[in-house]
Design a protein around this motif. Sequence first.
Motif, mmCIF file in Angstrom:
data_model
loop_
_atom_site.group_PDB
_atom_site.id
_atom_site.type_symbol
_atom_site.label_atom_id
_atom_site.label_comp_id
_atom_site.label_asym_id
_atom_site.label_seq_id
_atom_site.Cartn_x
_atom_site.Cartn_y
_atom_site.Cartn_z
ATOM 1 N N ARG A 251 64.466 13.831 -66.368
ATOM 2 C CA ARG A 251 63.213 14.324 -66.964
ATOM 3 C C ARG A 251 63.557 15.527 -67.832
ATOM 4 O O ARG A 251 64.456 16.306 -67.485
ATOM 5 N N PRO A 252 62.828 15.697 -68.970
ATOM 6 C CA PRO A 252 63.104 16.866 -69.809
ATOM 7 C C PRO A 252 62.694 18.150 -69.095
ATOM 8 O O PRO A 252 61.810 18.117 -68.232
ATOM 9 N N PHE A 253 63.362 19.262 -69.396
ATOM 10 C CA PHE A 253 62.963 20.564 -68.840
ATOM 11 C C PHE A 253 63.400 21.669 -69.796
ATOM 12 O O PHE A 253 64.059 21.408 -70.811
ATOM 13 N N THR A 254 62.994 22.892 -69.465
ATOM 14 C CA THR A 254 63.351 24.031 -70.313
ATOM 15 C C THR A 254 64.369 24.903 -69.588
ATOM 16 O O THR A 254 64.201 25.207 -68.400
ATOM 17 N N VAL A 265 65.765 20.933 -72.907
ATOM 18 C CA VAL A 265 66.806 19.994 -72.465
ATOM 19 C C VAL A 265 66.175 18.598 -72.423
ATOM 20 O O VAL A 265 65.305 18.328 -71.600
ATOM 21 N N PRO A 266 66.607 17.692 -73.339
ATOM 22 C CA PRO A 266 66.013 16.347 -73.343
ATOM 23 C C PRO A 266 66.357 15.567 -72.081
ATOM 24 O O PRO A 266 67.302 15.915 -71.359
ATOM 25 N N ALA A 267 65.619 14.475 -71.848
ATOM 26 C CA ALA A 267 65.781 13.680 -70.619
ATOM 27 C C ALA A 267 67.196 13.116 -70.481
ATOM 28 O O ALA A 267 67.703 12.962 -69.376
ATOM 29 N N ASP A 268 67.853 12.820 -71.612
ATOM 30 C CA ASP A 268 69.140 12.127 -71.529
ATOM 31 C C ASP A 268 70.329 13.040 -71.863
ATOM 32 O O ASP A 268 71.418 12.573 -72.160
ATOM 33 N N ARG A 269 70.110 14.388 -71.841
ATOM 34 C CA ARG A 269 71.211 15.307 -72.120
ATOM 35 C C ARG A 269 71.291 16.332 -71.008
ATOM 36 O O ARG A 269 70.306 16.624 -70.338
ATOM 37 N N SER A 270 72.483 16.893 -70.824
ATOM 38 C CA SER A 270 72.640 17.906 -69.775
ATOM 39 C C SER A 270 72.213 19.267 -70.315
ATOM 40 O O SER A 270 72.163 19.488 -71.544
ATOM 41 N N ALA A 271 71.940 20.196 -69.389
ATOM 42 C CA ALA A 271 71.621 21.564 -69.806
ATOM 43 C C ALA A 271 72.800 22.149 -70.586
ATOM 44 O O ALA A 271 72.624 22.896 -71.552
ATOM 45 N N GLY A 300 65.668 31.585 -61.683
ATOM 46 C CA GLY A 300 64.315 31.067 -61.441
ATOM 47 C C GLY A 300 64.310 29.552 -61.460
ATOM 48 O O GLY A 300 65.125 28.935 -62.143
ATOM 49 N N GLY A 301 63.410 28.944 -60.676
ATOM 50 C CA GLY A 301 63.321 27.486 -60.615
ATOM 51 C C GLY A 301 64.361 26.900 -59.670
ATOM 52 O O GLY A 301 65.263 27.599 -59.212
ATOM 53 N N GLY A 322 61.585 21.177 -61.381
ATOM 54 C CA GLY A 322 60.264 21.325 -62.005
ATOM 55 C C GLY A 322 60.404 21.272 -63.525
ATOM 56 O O GLY A 322 61.229 20.526 -64.062
ATOM 57 N N GLU A 323 59.604 22.136 -64.208
ATOM 58 C CA GLU A 323 59.615 22.066 -65.673
ATOM 59 C C GLU A 323 60.600 23.023 -66.301
ATOM 60 O O GLU A 323 60.915 22.920 -67.483
ATOM 61 N N HIS A 324 61.085 24.006 -65.527
ATOM 62 C CA HIS A 324 62.044 24.939 -66.138
ATOM 63 C C HIS A 324 62.952 25.565 -65.085
ATOM 64 O O HIS A 324 62.617 25.615 -63.892
#
Length: 329
Positions: A251-254, A265-271, A300-301, A322-324
Amino acid sequence: MRDARAKNTDATMRRVDAVVGLTARLAVRSGRRRRPAPPVDRDLRLVVADVRAEAPDVAGVTLVGAGPLPGWRPGAHLDVVLPSGLVRQYSLCGDPDRRDEYRIAVRRIGPGSSEVHALRPGTPLTVRGPRNAFPFVAAPRYLFLAGGIGITPLAAMARAATSDWRLIHTGRDRASLPLSRDLDPRRVVLRPDDEHGGPPTAAELLDDLTPGTTVYCCGPPPLIDAVRRAMPAGQPFHAERFSPPPIRGGRPFTLGLRDGTEIAVPADRSALDALLAVRPDVAYSCRQGFCGTCHVGLLGGGTEHDTAAPGRTALCVGRATGEHVIVDL
Ligand SMILES: Cc1cc2nc3c(=O)[nH]c(=O)nc-3n(C[C@H](O)[C@H](O)[C@H](O)COP(=O)(O)OP(=O)(O)OC[C@H]3O[C@@H](n4cnc5c(N)ncnc54)[C@H](O)[C@@H]3O)c2cc1C
Ligand code: FES
């Protein structure tokens, strides 16, 4: 006395192999992912003794130390600290019984491998390890399936095997197949794509597979994935990749940094990939979670699929729950 000690060491290594083998079999049966190899905090200062062409774009490098080198088992690799400071993993491909040298073979791909190709005899080099994330388990029979430079750990296994084995080495053409010519030719099949109208199918590679044969595979991800899918249920299969697996179902996250920067960070790429696009100097090495180079503090997160210690995250594999997430960078 030396003989007695050697026998004791052999017996101990056989017991270690048996335990590692049992653990690996249980992990395969339970469907768990293999536990990452623990880091080996040992810097060895070595010297390049020899550099030679093993294939048109493959350099074979021999490293020596001031005395006997730490022992290793087939499947082990070194973390090589290159003169620029880049760290890359290279599997030991020589004879595990030799304590006077380490041998690696490196295909030229990007900056790290090009530095290896530029090494010259006499250059000092720091390495970490050896560390083993691809243990060689005792078995009555082996089938080794190597794709291109994936021959390196399998060549060491073939040299050490005391039971029956066969090795199939695939690659674009005969010249691009390093190391396998040094092994027992009666057990090695060279299978160049250009002489067979394309790459082999998994069914072709597993054609003569007998029950009880343990399969070891190392090479391009599509080869490993195809063989894994074609393996008969319950038959032992071990593989090692030199490059990270694709991210499926992410899943995408920040990714937040200390200075407030936020990176999508897109769903198909690593941070790590997303971070490198804005901070190309961030250090990384294995891209698979086990070397520790990209581990950073988590501010955080929470994360999942992580391999770092609590309170930290491996940027190459950890994903936000989560989201970030906010990291200490
Ligand atoms: C456990 C382990 C053992 C390894 N053993 C060897 C070895 O014995 N010999 C060897 O040449 N390399 C080996 N590698 C790969 C090596 O560590 C580097 O990733 C490789 O040399 C590329 O680094 P680079 O800096 O040249 O290019 P980078 O710019 O870092 O890599 C470019 C991309 O190519 C990917 N990549 C890595 N290897 C390959 C490959 N063979 N084919 C296609 N893409 C690849 C990388 O993951 C990255 O995504 C191993 C990797 C691991 C994790
Ligand atoms: S680069 Fe090795 S743990 Fe991330």
